[in-house]
Design a protein around this motif. Structure first.
Motif, PDB file in Angstrom:
ATOM      1  N   ILE A 155      35.928  50.541  19.850  1.00 18.88           N
ATOM      2  CA  ILE A 155      34.891  50.026  20.728  1.00 18.88           C
ATOM      3  C   ILE A 155      34.198  51.151  20.964  1.00 18.88           C
ATOM      4  CG2 ILE A 155      34.408  49.159  22.993  1.00 18.88           C
ATOM      5  CD1 ILE A 155      37.268  47.702  23.040  1.00 18.88           C
ATOM      6  N   ARG A 156      32.696  51.049  20.806  1.00 19.41           N
ATOM      7  CA  ARG A 156      31.874  52.100  20.917  1.00 19.41           C
ATOM      8  C   ARG A 156      31.682  52.372  22.491  1.00 19.41           C
ATOM      9  NH1 ARG A 156      26.219  51.346  21.443  1.00 19.41           N
ATOM     10  NH2 ARG A 156      26.524  49.351  20.792  1.00 19.41           N
ATOM     11  N   PRO A 157      31.440  53.583  22.840  1.00 16.57           N
ATOM     12  CA  PRO A 157      31.409  53.864  24.181  1.00 16.57           C
ATOM     13  C   PRO A 157      30.029  53.427  24.819  1.00 16.57           C
ATOM     14  CG  PRO A 157      32.045  55.929  23.066  1.00 16.57           C
ATOM     15  CD  PRO A 157      31.605  54.484  22.262  1.00 16.57           C
ATOM     16  N   GLN A 158      30.235  52.806  26.112  1.00 17.76           N
ATOM     17  CA  GLN A 158      29.261  52.517  26.852  1.00 17.76           C
ATOM     18  C   GLN A 158      28.449  51.187  26.191  1.00 17.76           C
ATOM     19  OE1 GLN A 158      26.387  55.426  28.887  1.00 17.76           O
ATOM     20  NE2 GLN A 158      27.638  56.904  27.990  1.00 17.76           N
ATOM     21  N   SER A 159      29.231  50.364  25.706  1.00 17.15           N
ATOM     22  CA  SER A 159      28.712  49.266  24.809  1.00 17.15           C
ATOM     23  C   SER A 159      28.921  48.026  25.643  1.00 17.15           C
ATOM     24  CB  SER A 159      29.311  49.147  23.393  1.00 17.15           C
ATOM     25  OG  SER A 159      30.633  49.151  23.513  1.00 17.15           O
ATOM     26  N   LEU A 160      29.799  47.921  26.640  1.00 14.88           N
ATOM     27  CA  LEU A 160      30.404  46.571  27.213  1.00 14.88           C
ATOM     28  C   LEU A 160      29.793  46.171  28.315  1.00 14.88           C
ATOM     29  CD1 LEU A 160      34.304  47.133  26.468  1.00 14.88           C
ATOM     30  CD2 LEU A 160      32.599  45.775  25.266  1.00 14.88           C
ATOM     31  N   SER A 184      34.431  54.640  30.581  1.00 12.05           N
ATOM     32  CA  SER A 184      33.532  55.032  29.355  1.00 12.05           C
ATOM     33  C   SER A 184      32.898  54.086  28.414  1.00 12.05           C
ATOM     34  CB  SER A 184      34.418  56.187  28.591  1.00 12.05           C
ATOM     35  OG  SER A 184      35.305  55.341  27.649  1.00 12.05           O
ATOM     36  N   LEU A 185      33.737  52.884  28.616  1.00 11.31           N
ATOM     37  CA  LEU A 185      33.387  51.847  27.699  1.00 11.31           C
ATOM     38  C   LEU A 185      32.215  50.799  28.161  1.00 11.31           C
ATOM     39  CD1 LEU A 185      36.716  50.415  26.373  1.00 11.31           C
ATOM     40  CD2 LEU A 185      35.108  51.805  25.237  1.00 11.31           C
ATOM     41  N   ILE A 186      32.044  51.004  29.669  1.00  8.50           N
ATOM     42  CA  ILE A 186      31.098  50.015  30.112  1.00  8.50           C
ATOM     43  C   ILE A 186      29.640  50.749  30.071  1.00  8.50           C
ATOM     44  CG2 ILE A 186      32.551  48.723  31.547  1.00  8.50           C
ATOM     45  CD1 ILE A 186      31.590  50.295  34.025  1.00  8.50           C
ATOM     46  N   LYS A 187      28.490  49.882  29.943  1.00  9.03           N
ATOM     47  CA  LYS A 187      27.340  50.408  29.921  1.00  9.03           C
ATOM     48  C   LYS A 187      26.999  50.813  31.311  1.00  9.03           C
ATOM     49  CE  LYS A 187      25.712  46.770  26.671  1.00  9.03           C
ATOM     50  NZ  LYS A 187      24.846  45.509  26.439  1.00  9.03           N
ATOM     51  N   LYS A 188      25.773  51.393  31.769  1.00  6.01           N
ATOM     52  CA  LYS A 188      25.367  52.095  33.060  1.00  6.01           C
ATOM     53  C   LYS A 188      25.300  51.079  33.998  1.00  6.01           C
ATOM     54  CE  LYS A 188      21.600  54.502  35.334  1.00  6.01           C
ATOM     55  NZ  LYS A 188      20.417  54.888  35.285  1.00  6.01           N
ATOM     56  N   GLU A 189      24.956  49.848  33.580  1.00  9.50           N
ATOM     57  CA  GLU A 189      24.982  48.786  34.714  1.00  9.50           C
ATOM     58  C   GLU A 189      26.188  47.804  34.476  1.00  9.50           C
ATOM     59  OE1 GLU A 189      22.656  48.649  37.146  1.00  9.50           O
ATOM     60  OE2 GLU A 189      21.994  50.404  36.255  1.00  9.50           O
ATOM     61  N   GLY A 190      26.898  48.214  33.576  1.00  9.78           N
ATOM     62  CA  GLY A 190      28.205  47.129  33.472  1.00  9.78           C
ATOM     63  C   GLY A 190      29.232  47.287  34.671  1.00  9.78           C
ATOM     64  N   ARG A 191      30.150  46.362  34.547  1.00  7.41           N
ATOM     65  CA  ARG A 191      30.965  46.124  35.682  1.00  7.41           C
ATOM     66  C   ARG A 191      32.695  45.956  35.290  1.00  7.41           C
ATOM     67  NH1 ARG A 191      27.374  47.743  37.656  1.00  7.41           N
ATOM     68  NH2 ARG A 191      25.730  46.731  39.245  1.00  7.41           N
ATOM     69  N   ILE A 192      33.378  46.468  36.090  1.00  5.04           N
ATOM     70  CA  ILE A 192      34.919  46.323  35.847  1.00  5.04           C
ATOM     71  C   ILE A 192      35.322  45.451  37.054  1.00  5.04           C
ATOM     72  CG2 ILE A 192      37.091  47.563  35.624  1.00  5.04           C
ATOM     73  CD1 ILE A 192      35.371  50.066  34.928  1.00  5.04           C
ATOM     74  N   PHE A 193      36.024  44.561  36.589  1.00  9.11           N
ATOM     75  CA  PHE A 193      36.579  43.543  37.394  1.00  9.11           C
ATOM     76  C   PHE A 193      38.132  43.617  37.488  1.00  9.11           C
ATOM     77  CE2 PHE A 193      32.724  41.859  36.077  1.00  9.11           C
ATOM     78  CZ  PHE A 193      31.884  41.555  37.005  1.00  9.11           C
ATOM     79  N   ILE A 194      38.765  44.113  38.650  1.00 10.46           N
ATOM     80  CA  ILE A 194      40.219  44.282  38.778  1.00 10.46           C
ATOM     81  C   ILE A 194      40.752  43.307  39.832  1.00 10.46           C
ATOM     82  CG2 ILE A 194      41.862  45.965  39.283  1.00 10.46           C
ATOM     83  CD1 ILE A 194      40.106  48.171  38.053  1.00 10.46           C
ATOM     84  N   ALA A 195      41.673  42.562  39.567  1.00 14.71           N
ATOM     85  CA  ALA A 195      42.460  41.922  40.577  1.00 14.71           C
ATOM     86  C   ALA A 195      43.652  42.062  40.670  1.00 14.71           C
ATOM     87  CB  ALA A 195      42.227  40.225  40.167  1.00 14.71           C
ATOM     88  N   VAL A 196      44.083  42.642  41.917  1.00 13.55           N
ATOM     89  CA  VAL A 196      45.743  42.999  41.937  1.00 13.55           C
ATOM     90  C   VAL A 196      46.053  42.467  43.425  1.00 13.55           C
ATOM     91  CG1 VAL A 196      45.388  45.118  40.872  1.00 13.55           C
ATOM     92  CG2 VAL A 196      44.485  44.811  43.315  1.00 13.55           C
ATOM     93  N   PRO A 197      47.290  42.332  43.537  1.00 17.11           N
ATOM     94  CA  PRO A 197      47.878  41.655  44.744  1.00 17.11           C
ATOM     95  C   PRO A 197      47.615  42.610  45.916  1.00 17.11           C
ATOM     96  CG  PRO A 197      49.346  41.443  43.149  1.00 17.11           C
ATOM     97  CD  PRO A 197      48.599  42.347  42.672  1.00 17.11           C
TER      98      PRO A 197
END
Length: 297
Positions: A155-160, A184-197
């Motif tokens: 997966i290309r860096p900063q591509s997701l 490293s994989l998300i774009k500048k405006e990309g987001r990570i969604f983490i669900a945890v108890p």
């Protein structure tokens, strides 16, 4: 069996860590594991949990619904019915914080149900799943080709535009390297969604040692909002928003009642689920499970 022993907090590296209590693996091995807590960031963690290779046998159960997709038993049937609704809600949440259509990576994709939902909405989808049986199910059910957990180099860096981890982060042995890689994989405006108890939830307080969301030893970490804030800050990330997962209070209460009483108490679980959600109505930080929407700082 090889185990992982922590001398420092796995989140903040503090030496202020101490044993808290012992919890049983009710769903697979019936073994006991000791949960420790960090006095600094408040995260709890499973001490002396099996290493990644030894852990594989602890997932081999039809009770582990995200891997088996089993419809055996009323609890699993209810879970699958509710999941069809929550998949759409998750998709809407991702689109609300990113784009209507983009590129997405789902970590710990299970049998591929969420990626299938996103693909049908026009997204470019990629997924990784360590369990071979689950990968086979994803291919069979949804024609979704999933990669092994360690295979992200293509997966290309900063591509997701989005990376999602639905009840996955608590399972990841290499916690910090995983977070850094996702960053490293998300774009500048990309987001990570983490669900945890959420260990700060009322249903945790109600069921305590029988709280199903401890799910030892598969759950290596047991997060609070404070510990998630510390974890993201360590990696130059920030929590932009949090969203409650209302159905989790009922599902966790149902499983917890089964562990505590030997059989599921539907009425008791419903009452405790309502109690937990009521407590979290004004304070989402107290919900049974939380979705953290995370961006680059």
């Amino acid at each position: 069996m090889s185990t992982v022993h922590y001398f420092f907090c796995p989140v903040c590296s503090s030496s202020d860590i101490n044993p808290l209590f012992t919890v049983n693996d009710h769903s697979v091995s019936k073994e006991d594991f000791v949960i420790w807590q960090c006095g600094n960031c408040t995260v709890r963690f499973t001490q002396d949990a099996p290493d990644p290779y030894s852990m594989k046998s602890y997932y081999q159960s039809e009770d582990y619904i995200s891997h088996s997709n089993s419809k055996k038993g009323l609890v699993n049937k209810v879970y699958l019915s509710v999941r069809n609704y929550t998949l759409q809600r998750k998709a809407q949440l991702v689109e609300a914080h990113t784009l209507k259509q983009g590129s997405i990576l789902d970590i710990g994709a299970g049998t591929g149900a969420f990626l299938h939902t996103m693909k049908r909405r026009g997204w470019i989808t990629m997924g990784v799943e360590p369990d071979g049986g689950a990968r086979q199910q994803a291919l069979k059910l949804y024609d979704q080709q999933l990669s092994d957990m360690g295979d992200l180099d293509h997966i290309r860096p900063q591509s997701l535009d989005a990376v999602t981890l639905w009840h996955v982060l608590e399972h990841v042995h290499e916690l910090h390297s995983q977070i850094e890689q996702l960053k490293s994989l998300i774009k500048k405006e990309g987001r990570i969604f983490i669900a945890v108890p959420n260990i700060n939830s009322l249903d945790n307080s109600i069921y305590q040692l029988f709280w199903a969301a401890y799910d030892v030893p598969r759950h290596l970490y047991h997060f609070s909002p404070q510990s998630m804030k510390v974890l993201t800050k360590v990696h130059g990330l920030k929590i932009l928003d949090i969203r409650p997962m209302w159905f989790d209070a009922f599902y966790i209460s149902l499983l917890s009642s089964k562990y505590k009483n030997g059989k599921a108490s539907w009425l008791g679980a419903a009452i405790n689920g309502i109690r937990s959600n009521t407590a979290a109505w004004l304070y989402p930080q107290q919900c049974s499970s939380i979705i953290y929407i995370i961006g680059k700082d």
